[in-house]
Design an enzyme around this catalytic site. Structure first.
Site, PDB file in Angstrom:
ATOM      1  N   ARG A 163       0.818  -1.226   0.000  1.00 54.97           N
ATOM      2  CA  ARG A 163       0.000   0.000   0.000  1.00 54.97           C
ATOM      3  C   ARG A 163       0.841   1.262   0.000  1.00 54.97           C
ATOM      4  O   ARG A 163       0.358   2.331  -0.388  1.00 54.97           O
ATOM      5  CB  ARG A 163      -0.984  -0.018   1.180  1.00 54.97           C
ATOM      6  CG  ARG A 163      -2.227  -0.859   0.897  1.00 54.97           C
ATOM      7  CD  ARG A 163      -3.120  -0.956   2.092  1.00 54.97           C
ATOM      8  NE  ARG A 163      -2.739  -2.047   2.968  1.00 54.97           N
ATOM      9  CZ  ARG A 163      -2.807  -2.002   4.295  1.00 54.97           C
ATOM     10  NH1 ARG A 163      -3.247  -0.922   4.907  1.00 54.97           N
ATOM     11  NH2 ARG A 163      -2.450  -3.048   5.019  1.00 54.97           N
ATOM     12  N   GLU A 206       1.419  -5.422  13.146  1.00 55.99           N
ATOM     13  CA  GLU A 206       0.268  -5.576  14.050  1.00 55.99           C
ATOM     14  C   GLU A 206      -0.335  -6.967  13.952  1.00 55.99           C
ATOM     15  O   GLU A 206      -0.760  -7.536  14.946  1.00 55.99           O
ATOM     16  CB  GLU A 206      -0.804  -4.506  13.747  1.00 55.99           C
ATOM     17  CG  GLU A 206      -1.918  -4.483  14.794  1.00 55.99           C
ATOM     18  CD  GLU A 206      -3.048  -3.518  14.488  1.00 55.99           C
ATOM     19  OE1 GLU A 206      -3.077  -2.906  13.405  1.00 55.99           O
ATOM     20  OE2 GLU A 206      -3.930  -3.399  15.366  1.00 55.99           O
TER      21      GLU A 206
END
Ligand SMILES: O=P(O)(O)OC[C@H]1O[C@H](OP(=O)(O)OP(=O)(O)O)[C@H](O)[C@@H]1O
Ligand SMILES: Nc1ncnc2[nH]cnc12
Length: 170
Positions: free
Chosen positions: A58, A95
């Site tokens: 991204r 994460e």
């Protein structure tokens, strides 16, 4: 411009307990897309940037736009096994997973002023690994910028020493 209305929360994606910040509503809006790119460039001010490093995948959306606007080159940091030439690598935790990031050994020149860009700063594991790769090649990280910083995950602590900028903070 307030970019918050263009960020969509997706609960329990890609794993239970994670609230995923979906940037696709921002990307598909012509005005928001243009203003976000200009705002990210604005974080740099008059500092000369030689290379903008974007992070797979991204980070590849805005990084080349920023490079073009800044008159800089665009460099890819990719997940392992994707780059064809000689690479150096760093393992990292993020994460919701872990992995290995790679950069071409000739991507950065000694002394290059580097802007590191990614869409989201969460725990900071990804961006920290990217900064290590840039520095191993002799580059100087002058800023790390993001569309979104998830401040409650304290990623900024891992980037202690680098200026960190974000369009939105949660
Ligand atoms: O701060 P961290 O906890 O390290 O997380 C941030 C990273 O997580 C996402 O990438 P992801 O690995 O999901 O890949 P993608 O861009 O290909 O979707 C995001 O684009 C950042 O690169
Ligand atoms: N919560 C999150 N939303 C989007 N991208 C992420 N990368 C790491 N954590 C993320």
């Amino acid at each position: 411009m307030d970019f918050e209305p263009y960020i969509r929360d997706i609960k329990d994606f890609p794993k239970p307990g994670v609230t995923f910040k979906d940037i696709t509503p921002l990307l598909k809006n012509a005005t928001a897309l243009q203003k976000a790119a200009n705002a990210l460039v604005g974080f740099i001010g008059n500092t000369k940037i030689d290379k903008v490093v974007g992070v797979d995948s991204r980070g590849f959306i805005f990084a080349p736009m920023l490079a073009e606007k800044l008159g800089a080159g665009f460099v890819t940091v990719r997940k392992s096994g994707k780059l064809p030439y000689t690479t150096i690598s760093e393992s990292y935790d993020l994460e919701y997973g872990k992995g290995v990031l790679e950069i071409h050994a000739d991507a950065i020149e000694e002394g290059d002023k580097v802007l590191v860009h990614d869409d989201v700063l969460a725990t900071g594991g990804t961006a920290e690994a990217v900064c290590k790769l840039v520095e191993k090649l002799g580059g100087e990280v002058v800023q790390c910028n993001f569309l979104i910083e998830l401040s409650f995950l304290k990623g900024g602590d891992k980037l202690n020493g680098y200026p960190v900028k974000a369009l939105l903070r949660y």
